[in-house]
Design a protein around this motif. Structure first.
Motif, short mmCIF file in Angstrom:
data_model
loop_
_atom_site.label_atom_id
_atom_site.label_comp_id
_atom_site.label_asym_id
_atom_site.label_seq_id
_atom_site.Cartn_x
_atom_site.Cartn_y
_atom_site.Cartn_z
N GLN A 1 -76.12 -4.78 131.21
CA GLN A 1 -75.51 -5.77 132.09
C GLN A 1 -74.37 -5.16 132.90
O GLN A 1 -74.23 -5.42 134.09
CB GLN A 1 -75.00 -6.95 131.27
N VAL A 2 -73.56 -4.31 132.27
CA VAL A 2 -72.46 -3.66 132.99
C VAL A 2 -73.01 -2.72 134.06
O VAL A 2 -72.52 -2.71 135.21
CB VAL A 2 -71.57 -2.89 132.00
N MET A 3 -74.04 -1.94 133.73
CA MET A 3 -74.61 -1.03 134.71
C MET A 3 -75.24 -1.78 135.87
O MET A 3 -75.18 -1.34 137.02
CB MET A 3 -75.66 -0.14 134.03
N GLN A 4 -75.84 -2.93 135.57
CA GLN A 4 -76.44 -3.73 136.64
C GLN A 4 -75.38 -4.26 137.59
O GLN A 4 -75.56 -4.26 138.80
CB GLN A 4 -77.24 -4.88 136.03
N LYS A 5 -74.24 -4.70 137.03
CA LYS A 5 -73.16 -5.19 137.88
C LYS A 5 -72.58 -4.07 138.73
O LYS A 5 -72.27 -4.25 139.91
CB LYS A 5 -72.07 -5.82 137.01
N VAL A 6 -72.42 -2.88 138.14
CA VAL A 6 -71.88 -1.75 138.89
C VAL A 6 -72.82 -1.36 140.02
O VAL A 6 -72.40 -1.06 141.14
CB VAL A 6 -71.65 -0.55 137.94
N THR A 7 -74.13 -1.39 139.76
CA THR A 7 -75.11 -1.04 140.78
C THR A 7 -75.09 -2.03 141.92
O THR A 7 -75.18 -1.67 143.10
CB THR A 7 -76.52 -0.97 140.17
#
Length: 492
Positions: free
Chosen positions: A96-102
């Motif tokens: 979820q964190v990586m998706q938000k950063v992307t």
């Protein structure tokens, strides 16, 4: 301006077993602060914590050896599941964190959104050969060393355990008859198999005596001398109350006197090991002959590992098509209801034939050797056709497909490309449909048959406390049956 998502909230139920673990400091509450997407995993964690607490109570109440070993096995299984669910929850948080950063990155390019289909992975006919000494197996000399063993199998967030088996020198192989099926496997799966062992001849009731004695002596001798004494009396890596020196404990559990299972061997299986036959795989062995739970393993295991991708068992696309074979009559279009599944495009006369399991009118092969392309637009209908080419006996045969609209043609082309992508990822599993037998319902643990020397056949002498133990066992028997029944019904 950053605005907090109003749907994000703490989903840990008040008064749940998970909340109690957070209060005890076992878990950080920040791990569980997110959307309701994590609620299913949190419910699983809460369920396993309750089952673990029930197993601890059961272990403390048992007086029969078979019940004690089964309770200790349940405790080990629950602890493993809790840690697996916690790891899965952590991976979801990181994703979820990586998706938000992307999403926030201004220079992020388009991401590949094509994912392979899931599938079933089944392991069965598990055999682990033993290598006894000649004097033990053929001459039947020495002490009758007996251990209780079982396997834990983990694939992603799914964890299953086998039946417990009592092993001694009369057996040449450890056999597990369970057929275990994992339903949500991806082609990059890693199936970890762990073999746990526990000496069934240990005196479990006295397992905590050294620690109790050390605690009393340390309080009498003072803090400094007491610490040295406790360190000297602490069990070693091969002690029944340790983890066998194989790594950190899976999860801190309440200290309950009783048997402790230890990791004896393990291995990992992947897609490369899948084959529709009985195969041998290497085992990594832990421990040594000095450990009480030791068994002379040969260093390998045999099993049948099969897989069924969803693209081989479920319809990937269906709908009405017009089909003709190139080179034939230009007017010989046949209207069919087609179903793309496995290595074929099944063509039925009507949709009702599919529901009635009627044999298709004809089939068109769709496998790794098939070539598919979009033909030139028809000058009259202005719709692109789909050409499917296969080799039959050295001769190329091409079928042309057409639909009623451009959008429908695009949907079929996308379904074909996804189907080819799935087959390329699952590799040999898409050559032929492998057979997977459904696991049979778990049966109650059978009573261990009497075996061994004359000493094991002798009835124990009556003691003044025998009557009290019998009454105590009868008093907790109802709770034992209820806890065991709940565990097996909820887990399988």
């Amino acid at each position: 301006m950053f605005c907090r998502n109003q749907t994000a909230r703490a989903t840990v139920a008040r008064g749940s077993a998970l909340e109690m673990e957070i209060r005890r400091g076992k878990f950080r509450k920040s791990v569980f602060l997110d959307t309701s997407q994590d609620s299913d995993i949190q419910k699983k964690i809460d369920h396993e914590i309750r089952m673990r607490d029930g197993a601890c109570k059961l272990l403390a109440a048992c007086s029969q050896k078979d019940q004690t070993l089964e309770a200790a096995k349940s405790l080990q299984t629950c602890s493993t599941r809790i840690m697996a669910y916690m790891s899965e929850l952590q991976r979801m948080k990181e994703a979820q964190v990586m998706q938000k950063v992307t999403r926030r990155s201004s220079d992020a390019g388009p991401m590949e959104d094509r994912l392979p289909c899931k599938g079933k992975v089944a392991i069965s006919d598990l055999r682990i050969p033993l290598m006894w000494k000649d004097t033990e197996y053929f001459k039947n000399k020495g002490d009758l060393h007996r251990c209780a063993v079982f396997c834990l199998l983990q694939l992603g967030g799914e964890i299953f355990d086998t039946d417990m088996v009592i092993v001694d020198r009369t057996l040449t192989d450890i056999c597990f008859d369970n057929a275990i099926v994992f339903n949500e496997a991806s082609p990059g799966f890693e199936l970890r198999l762990e073999l746990y062992s526990c000496c069934s001849e240990d005196d479990y009731s006295a397992g905590s005596t050294p620690r109790k004695l050390a605690s009393k002596l340390s309080s009498s001798l003072g803090r400094s001398a007491g610490k040295k004494l406790r360190a000297a009396m602490e069990p070693g890596p091969c002690s029944p109350v340790s983890n066998g020196g194989a790594g950190p404990l899976l999860l801190p559990v309440p200290s309950v006197p009783g048997p402790k299972y230890h990791l004896l061997a393990h291995t990992s299986l992947s897609l490369l090991h899948v084959q529709d036959s009985f195969r041998t795989h290497d085992l990594a062995i832990s421990g040594n002959e000095e450990c009480s739970y030791w068994l002379p393993l040969y260093g390998s295991m045999c099993c049948r590992l099969a897989a069924q991708p969803h693209c081989m068992t479920q319809p990937m696309m269906s709908g009405c098509l017009k089909v003709k074979q190139l080179g034939g009559d230009p007017q010989s279009w046949k209207k069919v209801y087609a179903v793309l599944k496995g290595t074929s495009l099944f063509c039925h006369h009507r949709r009702e034939d599919v529901d009635a399991n009627v044999e298709p009118a004809f089939t068109i092969a769709v496998n790794k050797e098939t070539r598919i392309r979009a033909s030139e637009k028809d000058p009259q209908s202005k719709v692109q056709n789909i050409c499917i080419s296969n080799q039959y006996g050295g001769e190329e045969v091409t079928h042309s497909l057409t639909t009623d609209s451009r959008e429908e043609t695009h949907r079929w082309m996308e379904a074909f490309w996804q189907h080819f992508y799935d087959m390329s990822q699952w590799k040999q599993c898409c050559d032929d449909l492998m057979k997977i037998e459904l696991p049979s319902p778990r049966k109650p643990a059978p009573v261990t048959p009497k075996q061994g020397s004359l000493y094991h056949e002798m009835a124990p002498l009556a003691t003044p406390s025998s009557e009290g133990l019998l009454l105590q066992d009868n008093a907790v028997s109802a709770e034992i049956r209820a806890l065991l029944s709940s565990y097996y019904n909820d887990s399988y």
